[in-house]
Enzyme design. Structure first.
Site, PDB file in Angstrom:
ATOM      1  N   LYS A 164       0.828  -1.212   0.000  1.00 17.34           N
ATOM      2  CA  LYS A 164       0.000   0.000   0.000  1.00 17.34           C
ATOM      3  C   LYS A 164       0.863   1.263   0.000  1.00 17.34           C
ATOM      4  O   LYS A 164       0.623   2.183  -0.765  1.00 17.34           O
ATOM      5  CB  LYS A 164      -0.913   0.045   1.238  1.00 17.34           C
ATOM      6  CG  LYS A 164      -1.904  -1.095   1.333  1.00 17.34           C
ATOM      7  CD  LYS A 164      -2.906  -0.877   2.465  1.00 17.34           C
ATOM      8  CE  LYS A 164      -2.315  -0.871   3.859  1.00 17.34           C
ATOM      9  NZ  LYS A 164      -1.744  -2.168   4.295  1.00 17.34           N
ATOM     10  N   ARG A 218      11.241  -6.513   3.622  1.00 11.38           N
ATOM     11  CA  ARG A 218      10.939  -5.077   3.684  1.00 11.38           C
ATOM     12  C   ARG A 218      12.002  -4.339   4.500  1.00 11.38           C
ATOM     13  O   ARG A 218      12.428  -4.786   5.548  1.00 11.38           O
ATOM     14  CB  ARG A 218       9.565  -4.863   4.312  1.00 11.38           C
ATOM     15  CG  ARG A 218       9.218  -3.388   4.410  1.00 11.38           C
ATOM     16  CD  ARG A 218       7.770  -3.131   4.287  1.00 11.38           C
ATOM     17  NE  ARG A 218       7.039  -3.512   5.475  1.00 11.38           N
ATOM     18  CZ  ARG A 218       5.747  -3.225   5.635  1.00 11.38           C
ATOM     19  NH1 ARG A 218       5.092  -2.593   4.683  1.00 11.38           N
ATOM     20  NH2 ARG A 218       5.120  -3.595   6.720  1.00 11.38           N
ATOM     21  N   ARG A 226      -0.211  -9.492  13.173  1.00  9.87           N
ATOM     22  CA  ARG A 226      -0.765  -8.415  12.344  1.00  9.87           C
ATOM     23  C   ARG A 226      -1.734  -8.987  11.308  1.00  9.87           C
ATOM     24  O   ARG A 226      -2.766  -8.389  11.012  1.00  9.87           O
ATOM     25  CB  ARG A 226       0.359  -7.635  11.662  1.00  9.87           C
ATOM     26  CG  ARG A 226       1.202  -6.857  12.664  1.00  9.87           C
ATOM     27  CD  ARG A 226       2.413  -6.256  12.030  1.00  9.87           C
ATOM     28  NE  ARG A 226       2.087  -5.144  11.161  1.00  9.87           N
ATOM     29  CZ  ARG A 226       2.899  -4.689  10.215  1.00  9.87           C
ATOM     30  NH1 ARG A 226       4.076  -5.257  10.017  1.00  9.87           N
ATOM     31  NH2 ARG A 226       2.534  -3.667   9.482  1.00  9.87           N
ATOM     32  N   ARG A 270      -9.055   1.030   9.549  1.00  9.88           N
ATOM     33  CA  ARG A 270      -8.684  -0.363   9.771  1.00  9.88           C
ATOM     34  C   ARG A 270      -9.737  -1.101  10.588  1.00  9.88           C
ATOM     35  O   ARG A 270      -9.562  -2.285  10.863  1.00  9.88           O
ATOM     36  CB  ARG A 270      -7.370  -0.410  10.526  1.00  9.88           C
ATOM     37  CG  ARG A 270      -6.165  -0.774   9.644  1.00  9.88           C
ATOM     38  CD  ARG A 270      -4.961  -0.659  10.543  1.00  9.88           C
ATOM     39  NE  ARG A 270      -3.826  -1.397  10.148  1.00  9.88           N
ATOM     40  CZ  ARG A 270      -2.736  -0.853   9.583  1.00  9.88           C
ATOM     41  NH1 ARG A 270      -2.711   0.407   9.250  1.00  9.88           N
ATOM     42  NH2 ARG A 270      -1.691  -1.602   9.333  1.00  9.88           N
TER      43      ARG A 270
HETATM   44  P1  AMP Z   1       1.243   0.317   8.975  1.00 13.49           P
HETATM   45  O1  AMP Z   1       2.486   1.084   8.705  1.00 13.49           O
HETATM   46  O2  AMP Z   1       0.055   0.861   8.239  1.00 13.49           O
HETATM   47  O3  AMP Z   1       1.405  -1.171   8.763  1.00 13.49           O
HETATM   48  O4  AMP Z   1       0.906   0.518  10.531  1.00 13.49           O
HETATM   49  C1  AMP Z   1       1.795   0.074  11.528  1.00 13.49           C
HETATM   50  C2  AMP Z   1       1.083  -0.074  12.873  1.00 13.49           C
HETATM   51  O5  AMP Z   1       0.540   1.207  13.263  1.00 13.49           O
HETATM   52  C3  AMP Z   1      -0.101  -1.017  12.871  1.00 13.49           C
HETATM   53  O6  AMP Z   1       0.274  -2.371  13.044  1.00 13.49           O
HETATM   54  C4  AMP Z   1      -0.910  -0.475  14.067  1.00 13.49           C
HETATM   55  O7  AMP Z   1      -0.330  -0.866  15.295  1.00 13.49           O
HETATM   56  C5  AMP Z   1      -0.718   1.025  13.904  1.00 13.49           C
HETATM   57  N1  AMP Z   1      -1.770   1.603  13.019  1.00 13.49           N
HETATM   58  C6  AMP Z   1      -1.600   2.205  11.810  1.00 13.49           C
HETATM   59  N2  AMP Z   1      -2.766   2.604  11.290  1.00 13.49           N
HETATM   60  C7  AMP Z   1      -3.721   2.238  12.194  1.00 13.49           C
HETATM   61  C8  AMP Z   1      -5.142   2.347  12.234  1.00 13.49           C
HETATM   62  N3  AMP Z   1      -5.834   2.917  11.236  1.00 13.49           N
HETATM   63  N4  AMP Z   1      -5.782   1.849  13.328  1.00 13.49           N
HETATM   64  C9  AMP Z   1      -5.114   1.296  14.356  1.00 13.49           C
HETATM   65  N5  AMP Z   1      -3.773   1.128  14.370  1.00 13.49           N
HETATM   66  C10 AMP Z   1      -3.072   1.608  13.306  1.00 13.49           C
END
Ligand code: AMP
Length: 210
Positions: free
Chosen positions: A13, A123, A167, A88
């Site tokens: 993404k 990654r 995750r 999310r």
């Molecule tokens: P990402 O970089 O999008 O994979 O986000 C990394 C981490 O940030 C996730 O595993 C969550 O712990 C937190 N996070 C990011 N976006 C959200 C969201 N919309 N709701 C809740 N936690 C989030």
């Protein structure tokens, strides 16, 4: 155009959002990147979010909803934006609707759990500027340094194998139901998320009518 880029963690993404964002001249809004920056700065929000992130769990809805409300109110989002990693959960999507933001399209990157696990292992994230790379699919032109700023490339703590499985579980349980939410609104478009970065960009652009 107001776009949501949807998909499991590690689906690409962030990479695709950056490309589309340059083409459409609209910002990418990534809750993950905002939270990581807050963790790095040691702000109160960052400190409370860190334990959730490290465990592969979601940060509480009220925290991320607050982050998004503040970010989407900024001037650069007036002509559109790409949401990466938000919403999310169904309550987050309902809160977004409640902000009076009209989402035009939700592009869902479809990729198997097996492919995700394989991808997360490769990654790399720049410690200094946050740019993301993949050792095989999207290598930095500067080898083990960032080709944007020369910073050091690291494996994210939450990309470690034991956290990745958490995750993915969280994604299936809490985030995937959003597909029904948006397909019910008639704005969900599914795109194959496996292939080269360029192939997926082409499929995404077709889905966005670009
Ligand atoms: P990402 O970089 O999008 O994979 O986000 C990394 C981490 O940030 C996730 O595993 C969550 O712990 C937190 N996070 C990011 N976006 C959200 C969201 N919309 N709701 C809740 N936690 C989030």
């Amino acid at each position: 155009m107001n776009i949501i880029l949807f998909g499991p963690p590690g689906a690409g993404k962030g990479t695709q959002a950056e490309i589309i964002s340059k083409d459409l001249q609209i910002p990418t809004v990534s809750t993950g990147a905002i939270i990581r920056a807050a963790v790095k700065e040691g702000t109160p929000m960052g400190l409370s979010a860190k334990s959730y992130m490290d465990a592969g769990a979601l940060v509480p809805d009220e925290v991320v909803i607050g982050i998004i409300k503040e970010r989407l109110a900024k001037d650069d989002c007036k002509n559109g934006f790409i949401l990466d990693g938000f919403p999310r959960t169904v309550p987050q999507a309902i809160a977004l609707d409640g902000m009076g933001v009209k989402i035009d399209v939700v592009v869902s990157l479809e990729i198997s759990d097996e492919a995700i696990v394989e991808r997360m292992g490769g990654r790399r994230v720049c410690k200094a500027c946050g740019a993301t790379f993949h050792t095989v699919y999207n290598p930095s032109k500067a080898g083990d340094k960032c080709d944007v700023c020369g910073g050091e490339l690291l494996v994210r703590d939450d990309d470690k194998p034991e956290v990745v499985l958490n995750r993915l579980n969280t994604y299936h349980k809490e985030t995937e139901p959003l597909k029904d939410y948006y397909s019910g609104k008639g704005i969900l478009k599914s795109v194959k998320g496996q292939g080269s970065v360029e192939e997926i960009t082409a499929l995404m652009k077709a889905a966005l009518g670009m």
